[in-house]
Every structure is written in C-alpha cells, then in structure tokens.
Motif scaffolding. Structure first.
Motif: not given
Length: 270
Positions: A38-58
């Motif tokens: 994040i300090l470099t101006g980039r992003m952390v890619h967060v992925f979850g399929s199925g119900h794991s998507r809830m952690m992405v939106e969290e």
C-alpha cells in the motif's frame, strides 16, 4: 446436562478466538507485506470464491476499512441467492474448479512484484484460488492464505499433482473451523449445522486490517477509513467516503496501465 445449540456454537467460537490469537505473529508478518504494498501506491489483491467472498467484502469496502485492497469478487463463482436455474449454485461450484479461469481473471491486471495477495479458501483445494496463488507466486507476488486447517488437510486436492492453496502461500492462517465447517450436532439430525469458518475468517482479516493500519500510520501515511455519519458527523462522513473512493480509483488505475504489454498499448498494434 447437554449444552444448548446456542451455547455449543458460542463455545466453538471462543475456541476459534484462541486459535486466531495464537497466530498474532503471523498476522503481523502478513500486515507488513500488505503495508509495504500500500505504501508503494499499489494494491493487495483479495480473492475468495463461494462463501469466502464474504471475507473479501469484509476487507473493503465497509466501515472501518480503507483503500489499498483490490477485491476480486467474481459473480460467476459467488452469486448464490438464486440457488438453482440461471446463475445457480451448481454452475458456481463447477466453475470454481475450472482450470485456466484464474489466468483469465488476472489477465485483466498489470501485476507487479510490489503487489501482494490474500486468498481465502476454507478447503484450500478448489482450483481457481489455488491457481491464482500459483500465478501470483510465479510473478514474485507474496501470497497470504486463509484456510480451515484441519478441513484443508482432510480435503482432497482437485489438482493432479495434489498441491493445495497452502503450497503456494508464504503465510498460511487458520480460521479454526472444524472438518466439514459446521459445528453444532443436533440430536436426530444426520449432519451438523452452523458453519464456523466465516467467524474465524472475519477475525483474521480484521486483525490484519488493524495491524496494517498501524504500520501505515507509523510510516506517516495513516489510511482514510470509512466512517458513518453517526461516528464523525454527516459532512465529514461524506468527505471521507468520496476521498477514499477516489483514492481507490487512482490505485486501481495503476493496475490497468500496461495490461497486455509494457509499452502502454495493452498489446494493441501501434
């Protein structure tokens, strides 16, 4: 006297709290990777399929969250509410084990080694999250995985080489959920009810979110966390939301700069 279903579930949650707490050092290591990205101006890619998507939106976007996270939520893998028919659950469960889909997802982005990734999969065996982690690692991008450890260890890999998500992650975190995920056994029922991986997963991602915020603040770049009007006043809440969404857009734009090539043409003829 036997415990009620409510008390049985809550006791299991208390045990998951202990499991998460025991991983504090690993979560701090993950937060250091995320903060560096994040300090470099980039992003952390967060992925979850199925119900794991809830952690992405969290992780983002919601109150108490801040820019720096790229939520990879594929509706074809996580659109559950119709259950059957078009866009039903059968298709989603099939697609999350289609080899090659991960490559098509990441083809949309200009990945850099300064990025990092957080991938959530309770079983650690579905092909799409595993192949995503493999691709990230091949690009020099560190991967943090969240799994239900005992469930993942007991599950069979969908890959011919037997590898699972944990084999392509620098840091592996455990939700503490049991084999099968469901916790409460009701007398007279064949199967248990009330899954636990969401509880453990939510604790893990929010601990890492807080640890990352601490590191960003110590580096002189305190993140702009979304806050509601009831907490900071209506005008300030609107100001924060607009600024945070603008920052997200600017960070996301960097992920599209050289898609398909390094010359800015995206692989198109000049």
């Amino acid at each position: 006297m036997s415990s009620s279903p409510t008390l049985s579930y809550l006791e299991a949650c208390r045990q998951m709290v202990e499991t998460v707490a025991a991983q504090e050092a690993a979560m701090q290591q993950a937060a250091a990777l995320f903060a560096a990205t994040i300090l470099t101006g980039r992003m952390v890619h967060v992925f979850g399929s199925g119900h794991s998507r809830m952690m992405v939106e969290e992780m983002w976007p919601r109150y108490g969250s801040y820019p720096g996270w790229n939520p990879l939520v594929e509706l074809s893998l996580s659109f559950h509410n119709l259950v059957v028919g078009a866009n039903g659950q059968r298709q989603a469960m099939f697609l999350e084990n289609v080899s090659g889909l991960a490559e098509q997802i990441l083809r949309n982005f200009d990945l850099k080694p300064t990025d990092s990734a957080l991938i959530i999969s309770s079983s650690g065996c579905s092909l799409v999250p595993v192949e995503l982690a493999e691709i990230f690692q091949s690009r020099g991008i560190p991967v943090v995985a969240i799994v239900s450890k005992v469930h993942a260890e007991a599950s069979a890999s969908k890959r011919s080489d037997g590898k699972k998500l944990m084999d392509f992650a620098e840091i592996v975190l455990d939700t503490g959920a049991p084999i099968g995920d469901a916790i409460v056994q009701i007398p007279g029922m064949e199967m248990k009810v009330a899954p636990g991986s969401t509880v453990g997963g939510a604790m893990l991602v929010n601990c890492m979110k807080a640890e990352t915020a601490k590191l960003l603040t110590e580096a002189g770049k305190p993140p702009l966390a979304l806050a509601g009007a009831v907490a900071v006043g209506s005008a300030r809440s609107v100001e924060i939301f607009q600024a945070a969404y603008d920052e997200h857009a600017h960070r996301l734009a960097r992920l599209f700069e050289s898609v398909g090539g390094n010359d800015g043409t995206g692989g198109r003829p000049a």
